[in-house]
Design an enzyme around this catalytic site. Structure first.
Site, PDB file in Angstrom:
ATOM      1  N   GLU A   1       5.077   1.388 -20.165  1.00  0.00           N
ATOM      2  CA  GLU A   1       6.424   1.942 -20.336  1.00  0.00           C
ATOM      3  C   GLU A   1       7.429   0.890 -20.775  1.00  0.00           C
ATOM      4  OE1 GLU A   1       7.567   3.961 -16.756  1.00  0.00           O
ATOM      5  OE2 GLU A   1       6.296   5.678 -17.195  1.00  0.00           O
TER       6      GLU A   1
ATOM      7  N   LYS B   1       8.339  14.364 -22.345  1.00  0.00           N
ATOM      8  CA  LYS B   1       8.964  15.174 -21.292  1.00  0.00           C
ATOM      9  C   LYS B   1       9.806  16.296 -21.894  1.00  0.00           C
ATOM     10  CE  LYS B   1       9.275  11.620 -17.708  1.00  0.00           C
ATOM     11  NZ  LYS B   1      10.193  10.785 -16.921  1.00  0.00           N
TER      12      LYS B   1
ATOM     13  N   HIS C   1     -19.204  -5.591 -17.424  1.00  0.00           N
ATOM     14  CA  HIS C   1     -20.138  -5.007 -18.383  1.00  0.00           C
ATOM     15  C   HIS C   1     -19.427  -4.187 -19.450  1.00  0.00           C
ATOM     16  CE1 HIS C   1     -23.721  -6.362 -16.322  1.00  0.00           C
ATOM     17  NE2 HIS C   1     -23.071  -6.112 -15.192  1.00  0.00           N
TER      18      HIS C   1
END
Length: 169
Positions: free
Chosen positions: A24, A160, A50
C-alpha cells in the site's frame, strides 16, 4: 522485489503485515507516472527456500531480502532413531532453523545478492513493536526518496469505489 523472510513461528505473522504495509505504501507510480513501485513478497523459513531461493539466487538481480528471526524456544531434539538425519541428531529444532537461516544468508552472499539478517533480541511485544515502528518509518522514508506519497493508496481506493458502486446498483 522486497522479500521479508521470517524464521520462527513467533515472527511468521509479520510477513502478511509487512506485505500490506509495503504494497500500500510503495507499490505505486510517481505523480508524473514513473513506475518506481516495490513488490512485497512474504517468505517463511526453510519451506520457502525451495520455492523462492532458486529465483532469488539465479533469477534476475532485482530482489532484496530481509531476514527476520527472534529468539524463541529451542524446541524438540532430533532423536538418534531418525534415519537419514544423522547430521541433525541431538540438535534442537530452533538450532536447525538458525543454521538454515545462516546458510540461506551465506548462499545469497556467495552470489552477491543483497540481504539484511535481522535477529530480534526476543519476540516479546516491545521487540516486535520496535521492529514494526522502525519498518513503518523506513517505509515512509523510502517512499519519499522514491518521490511517491507513502500515505495514500490510489489503487486501493479505486477498487473500493468500484466495489461500492457495484453493490449499490
Amino acid at each position: 522485489v522486497h522479500i521479508l523472510w521470517t524464521y520462527g513461528e513467533r515472527v511468521r505473522w509479520l510477513g502478511p503485515w509487512w506485505v500490506q504495509l509495503t504494497g500500500e505504501s510503495l507499490g505505486k507510480r510517481t505523480p508524473s507516472g514513473q513506475n518506481v513501485g516495490v513488490t512485497a513478497v512474504p517468505a517463511s523459513g526453510p519451506a520457502d527456500q525451495h520455492s523462492l531461493l532458486q529465483p532469488v539466487l539465479d533469477g534476475p538481480d532485482d530482489k532484496l531480502v530481509l531476514f527476520v528471526s527472534g529468539a524463541g524456544p529451542a524446541g524438540p531434539v532430533v532423536p538418534d532413531a531418525v534415519s537419514g538425519l544423522t547430521y541433525a541428531t541431538g540438535q534442537t529444532l530452533g538450532h536447525i532453523l538458525d543454521v538454515e537461516r545462516e546458510a540461506t544468508c551465506g548462499a545469497l552472499g556467495e552470489v552477491s545478492r543483497p540481504y539484511v539478517d535481522l535477529r530480534l533480541r526476543d519476540t516479546h511485544a516491545a521487540s516486535i513493536g520496535a521492529f514494526m515502528l522502525a519498518t513503518e518509518m523506513a517505509t515512509a522514508l523510502v517512499g519519499f526518496a522514491l518521490g511517491i506519497d507513502p500515505f495514500d493508496q490510489p489503487a486501493v481506493g479505486l477498487g473500493k469505489s468500484l466495489a461500492k458502486a457495484r453493490l449499490s446498483s
